[in-house]
Design a protein around this motif. Sequence first.
Motif, PDB file in Angstrom:
ATOM      1  N   GLY A  83     -37.832  55.037   7.502  1.00 51.71           N
ATOM      2  CA  GLY A  83     -37.107  54.846   6.253  1.00 51.71           C
ATOM      3  C   GLY A  83     -35.962  53.864   6.345  1.00 51.71           C
ATOM      4  N   ASP A  84     -35.510  53.515   7.549  1.00 54.13           N
ATOM      5  CA  ASP A  84     -34.437  52.526   7.697  1.00 54.13           C
ATOM      6  C   ASP A  84     -34.891  51.182   7.144  1.00 54.13           C
ATOM      7  OD1 ASP A  84     -32.840  54.370   8.928  1.00 54.13           O
ATOM      8  OD2 ASP A  84     -33.045  53.546  10.954  1.00 54.13           O
ATOM      9  N   ARG A  85     -33.980  50.493   6.455  1.00 48.63           N
ATOM     10  CA  ARG A  85     -34.292  49.146   5.954  1.00 48.63           C
ATOM     11  C   ARG A  85     -33.956  48.128   7.031  1.00 48.63           C
ATOM     12  NH1 ARG A  85     -31.968  46.027   0.606  1.00 48.63           N
ATOM     13  NH2 ARG A  85     -29.992  46.345   1.675  1.00 48.63           N
ATOM     14  N   VAL A  86     -34.890  47.208   7.297  1.00 52.75           N
ATOM     15  CA  VAL A  86     -34.697  46.208   8.341  1.00 52.75           C
ATOM     16  C   VAL A  86     -35.173  44.842   7.857  1.00 52.75           C
ATOM     17  CG1 VAL A  86     -34.885  47.838  10.271  1.00 52.75           C
ATOM     18  CG2 VAL A  86     -36.945  46.707   9.391  1.00 52.75           C
ATOM     19  N   GLY A  87     -34.697  43.811   8.538  1.00 51.06           N
ATOM     20  CA  GLY A  87     -35.158  42.456   8.310  1.00 51.06           C
ATOM     21  C   GLY A  87     -35.907  41.939   9.522  1.00 51.06           C
ATOM     22  N   VAL A  88     -36.922  41.140   9.270  1.00 53.68           N
ATOM     23  CA  VAL A  88     -37.731  40.523  10.325  1.00 53.68           C
ATOM     24  C   VAL A  88     -37.643  39.018  10.141  1.00 53.68           C
ATOM     25  CG1 VAL A  88     -40.014  40.356  11.389  1.00 53.68           C
ATOM     26  CG2 VAL A  88     -39.292  42.502  10.295  1.00 53.68           C
ATOM     27  N   ALA A  89     -37.304  38.302  11.210  1.00 51.55           N
ATOM     28  CA  ALA A  89     -37.063  36.862  11.133  1.00 51.55           C
ATOM     29  C   ALA A  89     -38.063  36.099  12.005  1.00 51.55           C
ATOM     30  CB  ALA A  89     -35.624  36.552  11.530  1.00 51.55           C
ATOM     31  N   TRP A  90     -37.850  34.795  12.098  1.00 53.63           N
ATOM     32  CA  TRP A  90     -38.757  33.874  12.791  1.00 53.63           C
ATOM     33  C   TRP A  90     -38.831  34.174  14.289  1.00 53.63           C
ATOM     34  CZ3 TRP A  90     -42.663  30.760  12.561  1.00 53.63           C
ATOM     35  CH2 TRP A  90     -42.788  29.618  13.351  1.00 53.63           C
ATOM     36  N   LEU A  91     -37.673  34.262  14.956  1.00 55.29           N
ATOM     37  CA  LEU A  91     -37.662  34.516  16.396  1.00 55.29           C
ATOM     38  C   LEU A  91     -38.063  35.963  16.650  1.00 55.29           C
ATOM     39  CD1 LEU A  91     -36.975  33.331  19.228  1.00 55.29           C
ATOM     40  CD2 LEU A  91     -34.671  34.275  18.919  1.00 55.29           C
ATOM     41  N   LEU A 137     -29.474  45.382   7.789  1.00 56.81           N
ATOM     42  CA  LEU A 137     -29.143  44.563   6.634  1.00 56.81           C
ATOM     43  C   LEU A 137     -27.984  45.143   5.839  1.00 56.81           C
ATOM     44  CD1 LEU A 137     -32.798  43.827   5.485  1.00 56.81           C
ATOM     45  CD2 LEU A 137     -31.284  42.373   6.835  1.00 56.81           C
ATOM     46  N   PRO A 138     -27.155  44.258   5.219  1.00 55.75           N
ATOM     47  CA  PRO A 138     -26.060  44.747   4.374  1.00 55.75           C
ATOM     48  C   PRO A 138     -26.601  45.533   3.191  1.00 55.75           C
ATOM     49  CG  PRO A 138     -26.354  42.369   4.133  1.00 55.75           C
ATOM     50  CD  PRO A 138     -27.214  42.796   5.281  1.00 55.75           C
ATOM     51  N   GLY A 139     -25.868  46.558   2.785  1.00 56.12           N
ATOM     52  CA  GLY A 139     -26.396  47.489   1.803  1.00 56.12           C
ATOM     53  C   GLY A 139     -26.230  47.085   0.362  1.00 56.12           C
ATOM     54  N   ASP A 140     -25.461  46.010   0.086  1.00 56.70           N
ATOM     55  CA  ASP A 140     -25.146  45.698  -1.310  1.00 56.70           C
ATOM     56  C   ASP A 140     -26.080  44.674  -1.935  1.00 56.70           C
ATOM     57  OD1 ASP A 140     -24.222  43.689   0.338  1.00 56.70           O
ATOM     58  OD2 ASP A 140     -22.468  43.234  -0.898  1.00 56.70           O
ATOM     59  N   LEU A 141     -27.105  44.225  -1.224  1.00 57.51           N
ATOM     60  CA  LEU A 141     -28.050  43.264  -1.763  1.00 57.51           C
ATOM     61  C   LEU A 141     -29.432  43.890  -1.850  1.00 57.51           C
ATOM     62  CD1 LEU A 141     -27.188  39.916   0.065  1.00 57.51           C
ATOM     63  CD2 LEU A 141     -26.609  40.574  -2.256  1.00 57.51           C
ATOM     64  N   ASP A 142     -30.172  43.557  -2.928  1.00 54.45           N
ATOM     65  CA  ASP A 142     -31.528  44.074  -3.012  1.00 54.45           C
ATOM     66  C   ASP A 142     -32.451  43.252  -2.125  1.00 54.45           C
ATOM     67  OD1 ASP A 142     -32.454  41.802  -4.409  1.00 54.45           O
ATOM     68  OD2 ASP A 142     -32.236  42.738  -6.356  1.00 54.45           O
ATOM     69  N   PRO A 148     -34.773  35.557   1.660  1.00 51.37           N
ATOM     70  CA  PRO A 148     -34.578  34.177   2.127  1.00 51.37           C
ATOM     71  C   PRO A 148     -33.503  34.041   3.202  1.00 51.37           C
ATOM     72  CG  PRO A 148     -34.638  34.276  -0.276  1.00 51.37           C
ATOM     73  CD  PRO A 148     -34.517  35.676   0.214  1.00 51.37           C
ATOM     74  N   LEU A 149     -32.634  35.034   3.313  1.00 52.60           N
ATOM     75  CA  LEU A 149     -31.595  34.963   4.336  1.00 52.60           C
ATOM     76  C   LEU A 149     -32.179  35.059   5.741  1.00 52.60           C
ATOM     77  CD1 LEU A 149     -28.885  37.322   2.762  1.00 52.60           C
ATOM     78  CD2 LEU A 149     -29.345  34.912   2.266  1.00 52.60           C
ATOM     79  N   MET A 150     -33.363  35.681   5.867  1.00 53.61           N
ATOM     80  CA  MET A 150     -33.920  35.970   7.178  1.00 53.61           C
ATOM     81  C   MET A 150     -34.357  34.733   7.960  1.00 53.61           C
ATOM     82  SD  MET A 150     -33.709  39.181   7.819  1.00 53.61           S
ATOM     83  CE  MET A 150     -32.095  38.908   7.141  1.00 53.61           C
ATOM     84  N   CYS A 151     -34.620  33.635   7.270  1.00 52.92           N
ATOM     85  CA  CYS A 151     -34.926  32.378   7.971  1.00 52.92           C
ATOM     86  C   CYS A 151     -34.175  31.228   7.344  1.00 52.92           C
ATOM     87  CB  CYS A 151     -36.416  32.085   7.994  1.00 52.92           C
ATOM     88  SG  CYS A 151     -36.808  30.523   8.834  1.00 52.92           S
ATOM     89  N   ALA A 152     -34.398  31.003   6.043  1.00 56.48           N
ATOM     90  CA  ALA A 152     -33.734  29.893   5.371  1.00 56.48           C
ATOM     91  C   ALA A 152     -32.230  29.960   5.579  1.00 56.48           C
ATOM     92  CB  ALA A 152     -34.075  29.911   3.883  1.00 56.48           C
ATOM     93  N   GLY A 153     -31.670  31.157   5.415  1.00 54.62           N
ATOM     94  CA  GLY A 153     -30.235  31.313   5.586  1.00 54.62           C
ATOM     95  C   GLY A 153     -29.787  31.149   7.017  1.00 54.62           C
ATOM     96  N   PHE A 291     -24.278  34.990  10.483  1.00 52.43           N
ATOM     97  CA  PHE A 291     -24.576  34.555   9.124  1.00 52.43           C
ATOM     98  C   PHE A 291     -24.530  35.722   8.142  1.00 52.43           C
ATOM     99  CE2 PHE A 291     -27.857  33.901   5.805  1.00 52.43           C
ATOM    100  CZ  PHE A 291     -27.177  32.939   5.074  1.00 52.43           C
ATOM    101  N   LEU A 292     -25.114  36.858   8.510  1.00 54.97           N
ATOM    102  CA  LEU A 292     -25.109  38.002   7.609  1.00 54.97           C
ATOM    103  C   LEU A 292     -23.688  38.503   7.353  1.00 54.97           C
ATOM    104  CD1 LEU A 292     -28.267  39.904   8.901  1.00 54.97           C
ATOM    105  CD2 LEU A 292     -28.012  38.669   6.731  1.00 54.97           C
ATOM    106  N   THR A 293     -22.800  38.350   8.336  1.00 53.99           N
ATOM    107  CA  THR A 293     -21.393  38.691   8.128  1.00 53.99           C
ATOM    108  C   THR A 293     -20.760  37.761   7.102  1.00 53.99           C
ATOM    109  OG1 THR A 293     -21.157  39.565  10.372  1.00 53.99           O
ATOM    110  CG2 THR A 293     -19.136  38.903   9.248  1.00 53.99           C
ATOM    111  N   LEU A 294     -21.084  36.460   7.192  1.00 52.85           N
ATOM    112  CA  LEU A 294     -20.538  35.490   6.237  1.00 52.85           C
ATOM    113  C   LEU A 294     -21.113  35.707   4.839  1.00 52.85           C
ATOM    114  CD1 LEU A 294     -20.523  32.223   8.386  1.00 52.85           C
ATOM    115  CD2 LEU A 294     -18.595  33.710   7.824  1.00 52.85           C
ATOM    116  N   VAL A 295     -22.363  36.117   4.760  1.00 53.82           N
ATOM    117  CA  VAL A 295     -22.963  36.436   3.459  1.00 53.82           C
ATOM    118  C   VAL A 295     -22.122  37.478   2.736  1.00 53.82           C
ATOM    119  CG1 VAL A 295     -24.935  37.592   2.363  1.00 53.82           C
ATOM    120  CG2 VAL A 295     -25.321  35.783   4.035  1.00 53.82           C
ATOM    121  N   ALA A 296     -21.759  38.527   3.469  1.00 44.84           N
ATOM    122  CA  ALA A 296     -20.956  39.583   2.866  1.00 44.84           C
ATOM    123  C   ALA A 296     -19.553  39.087   2.514  1.00 44.84           C
ATOM    124  CB  ALA A 296     -20.878  40.774   3.816  1.00 44.84           C
TER     125      ALA A 296
END
Length: 340
Positions: A83-91, A137-142, A148-153, A291-296
């Motif tokens: 149930g944990d929300r996670v992101g998967v990236a290129w590397l 992942l930060p909790g305030d974004l759907d 797009p943050l996972m690679c493009a960002g 980057f995810l810190t800067l997003v927030a």
Amino acid sequence: MHAWVVAEPGPIEREPLRFVEKPVPAPGPDELLVHVSVCGVCRTDLHVSEGDLPVHRPRVTPGHEVVGRVAGMGEAVTGYAVGDRVGVAWLRRTDGSCAYCARGNENLCPDSVYTGWDADGGYAEYTTVPAAFAYRLPGDLDNVALAPLMCAGIIGYRALRRAALPPGGRLGLYGFGGSAHLCAQVAIAQGATVHIRTRDVAAQRLALALGAASAAGAYDPLPEPLDSAILFAPVGSLVPVALRALDRGGILSIAGIHLSEIPPLDYEPELFYEKEVRSVTSNTREDGREFLTLVARFGVRATTHTYPLSQAQQALKDLKSGRFDGAAVLVNDRGPGARD
């Protein structure tokens, strides 16, 4: 499950992908099984589909901008729950022991492997990821906003770091798609003056709305010399254009994994006065966390256009033809909603 596979790499207009049924993958001992909620559409997926990048895995499932929920895990995984929300990236994985990994340059690891190229990715209902390479992942974004943050960002952020922009500096971005429009937001928030050069008129309008100082055609002149530039468009003929736009000591960072042929460079106008050209190769996990810190902190937001998973091939066609600004995101229309 349903998944897209690259049946035979070739021009996307010829539809090289096939939508097939295949078994849900089993996670390895140190891996998470992820139920895919959404997957961003990256230009690298287009390069994999069209064969610009050599085949590493026949009939691979593309996609490496994944947001989803943990559906299972290997016996060696700790610190995650179903149930944990996670992101998967290129590397996807590195050896962790080579000289490059030891000095903090895991992106240069000779034994690195990549999601959606070496291993099946997120154009599917399920995918797997080594737990050590998943992102919390930060909790305030759907989910759609996060994908797009996972690679493009992350890659845009790495390209910005490689460009070594001085505080309050003048930055030029060539191309303004999914990665560039996120990079621009970070640079502007940090006090940079940003100039956008792109052939796409809608992208020019988006750039100005995000706070760019100017936006014009890809080959149009700049209103001032640049301290740094980043080439996002995979167009080699823009390399000398960007170099001529640099001030003395300026740095050009080339962000793409694929680039068309670079024409001969004229030393004095394009390279003299200690101008530099730097490539960008993948990213480190630390890049992603920073980057995810800067997003927030800065409120960076992706401009997104959604497609159902079943329309992935059309999304790639639209990406190639420039039919949307920002980034496309595939929504898994065969499972739980994308915004849970």
